[in-house]
Each structure stands twice: as C-alpha cells, then as structure tokens.
Design an enzyme around this catalytic site. Structure first.
Site, short mmCIF file in Angstrom:
data_model
loop_
_atom_site.label_atom_id
_atom_site.label_comp_id
_atom_site.label_asym_id
_atom_site.label_seq_id
_atom_site.Cartn_x
_atom_site.Cartn_y
_atom_site.Cartn_z
N CYS A 2 11.55 -2.62 25.85
CA CYS A 2 12.44 -3.00 24.76
C CYS A 2 13.00 -4.40 24.94
CB CYS A 2 13.61 -2.03 24.70
SG CYS A 2 13.12 -0.34 24.48
N ARG A 27 6.61 -8.51 26.00
CA ARG A 27 7.15 -7.47 26.88
C ARG A 27 6.53 -6.10 26.58
NH1 ARG A 27 12.71 -8.82 28.71
NH2 ARG A 27 13.28 -6.64 28.48
N TRP A 74 10.15 0.10 22.83
CA TRP A 74 9.04 0.73 23.55
C TRP A 74 9.49 2.17 23.76
CZ3 TRP A 74 8.08 2.97 28.42
CH2 TRP A 74 6.74 3.02 28.82
N ASN A 100 18.76 -1.47 25.24
CA ASN A 100 17.68 -1.42 26.25
C ASN A 100 18.14 -0.53 27.38
OD1 ASN A 100 16.28 -3.29 24.83
ND2 ASN A 100 16.31 -4.86 26.43
N GLY A 101 17.23 0.18 28.03
CA GLY A 101 17.60 1.04 29.15
C GLY A 101 17.64 2.49 28.69
N GLU A 480 -6.76 -4.01 42.74
CA GLU A 480 -6.29 -4.88 41.66
C GLU A 480 -7.36 -5.03 40.58
OE1 GLU A 480 -3.59 -5.81 40.66
OE2 GLU A 480 -3.87 -7.60 39.45
N LYS A 484 -6.76 -4.10 36.69
CA LYS A 484 -6.91 -5.13 35.66
C LYS A 484 -7.89 -4.65 34.60
CE LYS A 484 -4.53 -7.30 36.02
NZ LYS A 484 -3.31 -7.63 36.65
N GLU A 487 -6.36 -1.68 32.49
CA GLU A 487 -5.25 -1.92 31.58
C GLU A 487 -5.64 -2.70 30.34
OE1 GLU A 487 -1.78 -3.83 33.25
OE2 GLU A 487 -2.95 -5.19 34.45
N HIS A 503 -17.08 10.64 51.76
CA HIS A 503 -16.23 11.82 51.95
C HIS A 503 -15.92 12.53 50.63
CE1 HIS A 503 -15.77 10.87 56.14
NE2 HIS A 503 -15.45 9.62 55.82
N LYS A 602 5.46 -5.53 29.58
CA LYS A 602 5.46 -6.58 30.61
C LYS A 602 6.52 -6.30 31.65
CE LYS A 602 4.16 -10.52 32.35
NZ LYS A 602 2.90 -10.46 33.10
O1 M6R Z 1 7.40 -7.33 36.98
P1 M6R Z 1 6.75 -6.58 38.13
O2 M6R Z 1 5.92 -7.48 38.98
O3 M6R Z 1 7.76 -5.83 38.95
O4 M6R Z 1 5.82 -5.53 37.45
C1 M6R Z 1 5.15 -4.57 38.22
C2 M6R Z 1 4.05 -3.90 37.43
O5 M6R Z 1 4.60 -3.25 36.31
C3 M6R Z 1 2.99 -4.91 36.97
O6 M6R Z 1 2.41 -5.57 38.04
C4 M6R Z 1 1.90 -4.19 36.17
O7 M6R Z 1 1.15 -3.36 36.99
C5 M6R Z 1 1.02 -5.22 35.46
N1 M6R Z 1 0.82 -4.84 34.09
C6 M6R Z 1 -0.31 -5.39 36.06
O8 M6R Z 1 -1.09 -6.31 35.37
#
Ligand code: M6R
Length: 607
Positions: A2, A27, A74, A100-101, A480, A484, A487, A503, A602
C-alpha cells in the site's frame, strides 16, 4: 505494497494525488483511490486495477479542491474491489482515511462499533479507523486523535481529512513510514520519498508515534503524548530521473544495466582508497572484539545475499555465520546473544518481517548492523550501525541492482572483518580488495553479451518448470536465479544444491526437462560437473553458466554462458547478471508485466 499520498496547499490537489500515486505504483498494488474535500464535502473516487484508470475516472469529476488524500491498496483484508479500496469514509461522512499497515485488533473494534450502530461498507481492517475518528472527535483535534490512536493495535500509517477542517491534512505514523514534503505551493505527504520527486524541495521523515497537522501555511508535529515537537524540514535530494525509464523498455532492464555503477559506487563508498583504513567501516574493529557469532538476516533476494555472504564471512573471519530468513528468525529459538552480530539486509528498509526480526535480536542484546538502500528507512533508523548501499532508487519489483550492491557490501564487510580479526594477512586482504574492485568491470563485460543471453531467455519461455542447481556460492546464485525467474515469468522454478539431486529430485529429470546449472566455483567444479552429467545421461537439457577458465572443460555442452573469472567467494555476484537477463527475456517473451509482477509488492510492509 500500500502507498499513501496527501496534499494541502494553494493548488488543486488532484494532479499531485494522481501523479504521486503513479510514482508509488512500483510498490505493487491492486486498487487505488482518492478522497478530496470540495464544497460538497468529502468526495471519493476509486477503482480496481491501475492508477491510469483512476486518473480517467477522477478527471471526469473536475474536482475543485486544495486538500486530499490518495492510496494504492495491496489487498490484505478483503478481496480486491472498489468497496475495499481506500480511502474509507466514516459513517456520517465527516472523516476520510487512508491506511498502510495492519490494525491487528480490528475485529474487536468493528464488533463494538457495529453494536453502537455503525454500518461497515468494506471488509478491511482500515474502515474501523474512519468510524473511530468520527466517534472520538470532541472538538479538540489532538486529544481526539490520541483517543483513537490508543485504541489501535498494530503497525500503521494514516492519512486523514475531515469535513469540518477545510484546510487540514492529518498524518499519523506508528511503525509504517510517512514523509512530509514542502514545496512552493503547499505540503505533500507520502509513504515514500519517491512520490515527492519533483514536487517537494524539503522534507521530514516522521518519527514513530508522531502526529502531523498540516495546513496551507504550516506543518505542526506532536508526540504521542500530545506535546508539540519542533521538526526542521531538510533539503531533499530527490531526483526525478531515477523514476524515468529513459531509453529502456522496463525499469528492470534499466536497473540491470545500472549494476556496474551501483556496485562500483557501493564498493568505493565502503573501501575509500582500497587501503585497510576506511571511514565508513571505522566502527568494525571495536565491534568485532566482542563478536563471537554472526547472523545475516533478510527476506527473498536479501536472504539470498545472506546465503552468499555466509560463505564469505565464514571463510574470511572464521566466525560461525548463519543466514536466516527473517520470518523464520522471528518464530524460532535461534541462540542470539549479547555477543552476536546480527546483520539485517533490506533494500527498502521497511520489510515488516525483517523489522520484526531486528526487534527480536535487539531485545536479546545483539548488535544490529543493517545493510539498507533507502536512507531514513525504519530498519536504518532502528539499527546500531547502518551501511547504505549506493544502488540509488530501485523501481522494478524484482530487485537487481540493489541485490548486487548488497552482495558487494557483504563481501567488502567480510574482507575488512577478516583483516581486522587477523584471519587474513595484508597480502590476502589486498588480493580480495583487488578482486572486488574488478567486479563492476566484469559485470559490464557480461552485459555486453545481452543479445546472446536473450536468446536463451526466449528458449526458456516455453518451459513449464525450470531447475537451478549449484553448490556453495553457486547454490546461492541458483536460489536467486530461480526466484528472479519465478517472480517475473510465473514459471515454477526450484533451486537445489547440486549434490542433493540424487537424494530425490533427480526423479523429476526426464527427456527435454531443463536445468540451469551454475558451475563457476572452481573448487567444486568437478563435483557439479558430475551432477550435470547425471542429468544429461537421463536426457535432461542443460543451460550452463561457467567461467572462462573452464571453457575447454565444457565443450560437450552446447548451451552455455561463459562469464569472467573471479575468486570463488565472489562468483555469486557475476552469476546474477546472466540469471537476471535470462529471467527478463523469458518474461518478455511471455508478455508478462515485468516491472509490476502480479501479487507482488516492492516493499512488503505486512508480516
Ligand atoms: O526491501 P527488502 O530488500 O527487504 O525486500 C525483501 C524481499 O521482499 C525482496 O528481495 C523480494 O524478494 C524481491 N521481490 C526479489 O526480487
């Protein structure tokens, strides 16, 4: 997640509210809305989907107003719908609120309000705030607000307008960020600095528990006990260019290409001249004297940097080091003590899981060092020491340049720590620093082969699942790479330590199934190469990422991406570049919304 905006001033509020919401789009959100005060009272407009649709709807009203609030939602409580979108208006229409929150005790509050005859129009936790504000209002604004706030449990940031306070914007912060900006024609509010780009010349980041009452003329701040507190606006260093894509089709690609400078700036900022004295890390020697254990904590990609960092810290400092997922850190009995150094890694500095873990570590007396990209963020403010990564604002939801800046930060920190602890000698220290200083150039070199990697991306776009394998620092990269790809392309991916395949997971290998194999760590090259052969002999296809020194060893594999050599400890950073490009071009080929993938935010400000 949000986002909040607000405006009070001499100009029409609507253009800023809409532009501000557009700047917060990165975000992640699923609906949006604004509330403005006109001569008819509080009027709202909301919609599901993009801010562009809200803009179309709002512009039809031709609202004339100097005061308003806006929100990108969100969904957490209640489906994605106009009804649940913010702002929420109180029962008699006296107050409108954006939030927010999470209001943790909202159900109890809602039941009480319902018993008193308040009707609820949404399923959100936020609507209770609007009704409470109306019920608690006694003519004295600050005492009424305090009455409401003390009933609310949880973390929240609130933007409020009131029908009877024609030029007053009210903001309340408890653990969820809020920034107040001052421009030529009025005051602006936002949940992050990005929304103030190009409009505010000066800004104040609100402190926890503060209430701001803002009119066209002035902004007054109050502590949670109701006493006024003096806050000074500081010059903002906000640059609109970071919010522009330039010639790139997506922010993600732009940010991938910003990695040579992001890593270079971060490395130079930390290492000064590459010698063993550094101002930025001058706190390290005394801190290390009492450190007997290190935890590196983060979520998502930040956690993956922790995994890569663990290998480096263990080797260079010989201190036991653990990488921990922040949400797991909160719920397990990890033996954090006074002599533990807890390093919290976060791009946004606002991730709720990481913040909770930080609080827990602090309660246990550990030293808190954070690695954060956003200055003044909550994690930075709550840490004993902060190292700022110099990646600059990152807009795409999928992190790239902030991730690589985090990695080079952890590497540099580990090298200095090893040296100060006497684990590595002068010569070794200089070797590691030289290797680190070369990484930005090597990243650039990989980026020059974008087209070649793009072809592999196109190839992967028709896959229904992808495996990523590697050992040790290669495994950190595999994790990673899989995240990537998942997502932004929505292809199910899994990362395995290569040695684990036999295994269980090897049962998934069949003719034509695809594995991205990371095989850059020289010390374990042969072992991973054996695992690759195990896959190939079962008909599985491989895309191999390896280093120049192994070019001759991998001639039997057709699909490969060769990257420059570096020390085994640092390969994860170089491997990230082709993995990011692979994910990008796969998602592009599939026509996905690369910068704003579905369901993602974000800055993840709920636990
Ligand atoms: O703002 P942050 O680095 O704490 O965020 C952590 C994760 O939410 C963030 O790295 C998320 O996994 C990304 N979307 C990855 O691309």
């Amino acid at each position: 997640m949000c986002g909040i905006v607000g405006y009070v001033g001499k100009e029409n509020a609507v253009p800023y509210l809409l532009d501000g919401l557009s700047r917060l789009e990165y975000r992640g959100y699923d609906s949006a809305g604004i509330a403005v005060l006109t001569d008819k009272g509080i009027e709202t407009e909301k919609c599901t989907g993009r801010v562009a649709a809200l803009r179309d709807k709002a512009e039809k009203h031709n609202f004339s107003c100097n005061l308003g609030i806006g929100h990108t939602r969100w969904a957490t409580h209640g489906e994605v719908s106009e009804r649940n979108a913010h702002p929420h208006v109180s029962y008699k229409g006296d107050f409108a609120v954006v939030h927010n929150g999470i209001i943790e005790n909202y159900a109890t509050l809602r039941d009480k309000l319902k018993d008193e005859g308040y009707a609820f129009l949404s399923d959100t936790d936020s609507e209770v705030v609007a009704h409470l504000l109306e019920r608690d209002y006694n003519g004295d604004l600050i005492s009424s607000l305090m009455n409401t706030v003390k009933k609310l449990e949880g973390a929240f940031a609130l933007g409020i307008i009131c029908k009877n306070l024609s030029d007053t914007l009210i903001l309340i912060r408890k653990e969820s960020p809020l920034v107040v900006g001052k421009g030529k024609d009025g005051f602006y509010a936002a949940s992050d600095m990005g929304a103030l780009c190009g409009v505010a010349e000066e800004s104040i980041t609100m402190n926890d528990g503060e209430i701001a009452v803002i009119t066209k003329e002035k902004a007054t701040f109050y502590l949670s006990d109701g006493n006024e507190v003096f806050r000074r606006f500081e010059k903002s260093n906000l640059c609109a260019s970071s919010a522009e894509k330039g010639d790139f089709p997506h922010f993600m690609l732009k940010e991938i290409f910003e990695q040579p400078s992001a890593t270079e700036h971060t490395y130079r900022f930390l290492s000064s001249s590459g010698t063993s004295s550094t101002e930025e890390l001058s706190f390290l020697p005394s801190l290390l004297q009492t450190t007997d254990r290190i935890y590196i904590v983060g979520c998502g990609s930040a956690y993956h940097t922790a995994v890569a960092g663990k290998y480096v810290f263990e080797k260079l400092t010989k201190l036991p080091t653990e990488a921990v997922i922040a949400s797991e850190f909160c719920t397990s009995s990890i033996p954090v003590r006074k002599n533990s150094l807890c390093i919290f890694v976060s791009q946004s500095g606002e991730t709720a899981d990481t913040l909770s873990a930080l609080k827990k570590a602090k309660e246990k007396g550990a030293t808190i060092l954070s690695v954060v990209n956003v200055p003044e963020s909550s994690i930075a403010r709550k840490s004993h020491k902060v190292i700022y990564t110099k990646a600059g604002p990152e807009i795409a939801v999928a992190t790239t340049k902030a991730y690589s800046a985090q990695l080079i930060t952890l590497y540099t920190l580990a090298a200095f720590s090893g040296y100060y602890l006497g684990v590595i000698n002068d010569g070794d220290f200089r070797y590691y620093m030289r290797e680190l200083s070369c990484l930005p150039k090597k990243i650039k070199n990989i980026l020059e082969r974008e087209n070649e990697i793009a072809e592999f991306g196109k190839l992967l776009s028709s896959e229904s699942s992808i495996r990523f394998i590697g050992r040790n620092t290669d495994y950190a990269a595999a994790m990673e790479g899989a995240l990537k790809m998942k997502e932004i392309s929505y292809i199910p991916c899994e990362a395995y330590p290569a040695g684990e395949l036999k295994h269980g997971t090897i049962s998934l290998v069949e003719k034509g199934s695809i594995t991205v194999a990371l095989c850059c760590n020289d010390s374990i090259f042969k072992k991973t190469a054996n695992n690759i052969e195990e896959i190939r002999s079962r008909g599985g296809d491989i895309i191999l990422i390896t280093t120049e020194k192994h070019t001759e060893d991998v001639t039997v594999i057709n699909r490969k991406i060769i990257i420059p050599d570096t020390d085994d400890l640092f390969v994860t950073l170089l491997e990230a570049i082709p993995l990011q490009l692979l994910a990008y071009y796969t998602a592009k080929e599939k026509g996905c919304d690369i910068d704003k993938p579905r369901n993602l935010a974000k800055s993840v400000t709920v636990e």
